[in-house]
Structure formats: structure tokens, C-alpha cells
Design an enzyme around this catalytic site. Structure first.
Site: not given
Length: 375
Positions: A81-82
């Protein structure tokens, strides 16, 4: 030759779709987002979806799901997840728990021993800790025997009708060259895919309208539309968000290529009445038919970006956002409208995934040919 892949942090399966388009067989996907998992299962019926946090995923589950043994998987793919890395998150940093999720990816790498690895993330990963995250990823993969290179790729260079920048790590432990895909679109190449190329055949839609499953407005125009439509005669997920009365009034004043600056002062949101004309360049932006879309986010919120349809008085639909991400129309998103936008915005554009997969496949085939020639 059977090329196999597992997609960690798979979301709805954009990267998986791209890998399959390049000849890989995706055997499993892992994610904790339930709606995305339902989409993944519907669009990858031959793959096993494991719906849980990656830290709870046991290696035995992956071996059972795929029927593989350590060392047999071709590619382990996935983008942690960024949010912790994103330039939109001003509190980002290596102290953020989400920024250490790549270590879970590394745990799976160590156990599965795939021949190749692919990691994807936002360009903000370069700036946190002075590049600490990038150095850590490469060093730890190197300690596991992988030669890894990373590169900032532009999605529009691979036929995606959108300005999108992603850092892609590619590596292998099989003594093969490591290279990234070369652009196929742009100056001197195939022209960029425009917004008209991408969504010009979709039926008209009113603000807040959901057409369900609807026929196309026009025959397919161009290679992009022919490819995303395939043999379909109807399109799904063509559903627009409902803008409030004040926003409907505001957007009447915005021409193609325009923005909040075109809204009469008395109609502006209070905060924007104090804004400089040079600020917030894409807020309340209206797309142009001959341009590229701005980065598709998890909310196509007109207050944050250029998500107004080029001609119609509304924000872009889920299907239009999916087209701008290069999803084929057979890819139907499950869940609430909000969840559908999240799935689309979080995805790796399939055409970018295809370019990555095709490059890895070419390297594998080159290595095999060289080996056969040497025998």
C-alpha cells in the site's frame, strides 16, 4: 513453457490482468479489501484469492493454493500500500507502519523463492528518508540473492490514457539481465492514447445516473476501444457520482481545459476564495478530448482533480475511470460505487502490467534460446 505469477496486495487485479495479457498464469492473489477480493475472484476465476492481511498469510497457504514448491514460481508481484510513500501524504515517513509492509513482501519472497520479483509503488518512495526505503528494498532483496533495478515509469508511454508515474522494481535470482520495458507510445512512436480514444464511445450519462448494463454509443473507434471492448455489446459500471446542486452550478462555467478559475467568485467554495490563481491547478478541472487524464485516484473528486467529463455536466463514471486506467470492459467491479472507485484508483494499469510482463517474458525466452544454442 508455463509462466506463473502470484500477486500480493492484488486489489481488484490490475497488475494480474496485465501479466495475464502478456502470457503469465496468475495462480493466486492476496489482499485484505473484501470488495476488491470479490472483483479479483470474478475476473480471475482460475486464481485463488486469499483475503487477509499479508502478515497473516502463511507460506503453506500459498503452496497449497498454487500447487508449487519453493523455487518453482516465475514471478512474485505486488505493490505494498502506497499511502505512506505518496506525495499526497505529507506525514509520510519510514516510521509509518505501512512503510514497513514491504518487509512482509520480503518474507514471502524468502519462502517462495520466485525466479523473478516485481514491486510497484508511487514516486514518493524516492523521497522518504532520503531514499531510505528504496535502498532498504534493494539491499534486502540483494541479501536474498536477487539483482534488482528500479525505474520511474510513465503509464502514458505504454498506451494508458493517463499521466501516471510509478516506481517499478524488477529483479531476478536466475542470473538473467534485468531491464524495464521501453516506451511504445509518444513522440516518434505510436501516438499517446487520448481521452477521446479512451472513452469517446461510451453512452451519455446524467449527473448521478447509473445506466447499469448499457449499449455503446458508437462503434469502436481506434485500437484502444477495439481492444477494451473485445466482443462485448454492452458496458457495465457506467455510473456517475451525484454532485450537489452548488457543484452542478459551478461546473456549468468550466470549459474543456478549464478549472476552478473559471467559476464566478461568488460561487467558489469559501477556502478557494482566498486561493492564489496559481494554486490548485487541477481542482474542478474539466478534461479535454485530445489530452491525457490526470492521475486517477481512489476518489475521482472534482474538488481535488480534473475529473469533469469533457462535455457532459458531471464527474467521470467508474467505467470511464477504469478506461483511463486501461481496464478492459469485461472487467466488472464489485461493491458500492465508492468501493469501485477505490479499486480502480489503487490499481496498476493493466497495459503497464502487460508491458512489464512482456519484458520479463522476453528476457526468459532470450535466456532459454541462448542456453539451447550453447548445448
Amino acid at each position: 513453457m508455463t509462466l506463473t505469477a502470484i500477486d500480493l496486495f492484488c486489489g481488484a487485479g490490475g497488475l494480474s490482468a496485465g501479466l495475464e495479457m502478456s502470457g503469465f498464469r496468475v495462480l493466486a492473489g492476496v489482499d485484505l479489501f473484501d470488495a476488491a477480493g470479490k472483483t479479483f475472484e470474478a475476473t480471475h476465476p482460475h486464481a485463488k484469492f486469499i483475503g487477509k492481511p499479508i502478515e497473516d498469510v502463511k507460506l503453506e497457504e500459498l503452496f497449497d493454493a498454487t500447487g508449487l514448491q519453493p523455487g518453482e514460481l516465475t514471478v512474485l508481484a505486488g505493490g505494498p500500500p502506497c499511502q505512506a510513500y505518496s506525495v499526497y501524504n505529507h506525514k509520510r515517513g519510514m516510521h509509518d507502519a505501512r512503510a514497513t509492509l514491504f518487509r512482509q513482501y520480503l518474507r514471502i519472497v524468502e519462502g517462495l523463492k520466485p525466479e523473478w520479483i516485481v514491486m510497484e509503488n508511487v514516486r514518493g518512495i524516492y523521497s522518504i528518508g532520503g531514499g531510505e526505503a528504496v535502498k532498504a528494498i534493494k539491499a534486502e532483496l540483494g541479501a536474498l540473492g536477487y539483482v534488482v533495478k528500479e525505474k520511474l515509469l510513465r503509464a502514458e508511454d505504454f498506451g494508458v490514457p493517463q499521466e501516471r508515474r510509478r516506481v517499478v522494481f524488477i529483479g531476478n535470482r536466475v542470473n538473467a539481465p534485468v531491464r524495464h520495458p521501453e516506451p511504445t507510445h509518444g513522440p516518434g512512436l505510436v501516438p499517446f492514447t487520448t481521452i477521446k480514444d479512451a472513452i469517446g464511445d461510451l453512452p451519455k450519462l446524467q449527473n448521478g445516473e447509473d445506466l447499469g448494463s448499457a449499449g455503446y454509443a458508437n462503434p469502436p473507434m481506434g485500437d484502444f476501444q477495439r481492444r477494451v471492448r473485445g466482443n462485448l455489446v454492452k458496458v457495465s459500471n457506467h455510473s456517475a457520482p451525484r454532485l450537489g446542486k452548488i457543484n452542478v452550478e459551478r461546473i456549468k462555467h468550466i470549459p474543456p481545459g478549464g478549472s476552478w478559475r473559471d467559476i464566478p467568485f461568488d460561487l467558489l467554495p469559501a477556502g478557494m476564495k482566498r486561493a492564489k490563481r496559481s494554486d490548485h491547478t487541477k481542482r474542478y478541472g474539466r478534461m479535454t478530448w485530445d489530452g491525457l487524464a490526470c492521475t486517477v485516484l481512489t476518489k475521482c473528486d472534482i474538488h481535488w482533480g480534473a475529473y469533469l467529463h469533457p462535455e457532459q455536466g458531471r464527474a467521470i463514471s467508474v467505467r470511464e475511470a477504469a478506461r483511463l486506467q486501461s481496464f478492459p470492459d469485461w472487467f466488472e467491479f464489485v461493491g458500492s460505487k465508492t468501493e469501485q472507485y477505490v479499486q480502480v484508483g489503487n490499481a496498476v494499469p493493466p497495459l503497464l502490467g502487460e508491458a512489464i510482463g512482456r519484458t520479463i517474458r522476453e528476457i526468459i525466452e532470450e535466456k532459454q534460446s541462448a542456453s539451447m544454442a550453447a548445448e
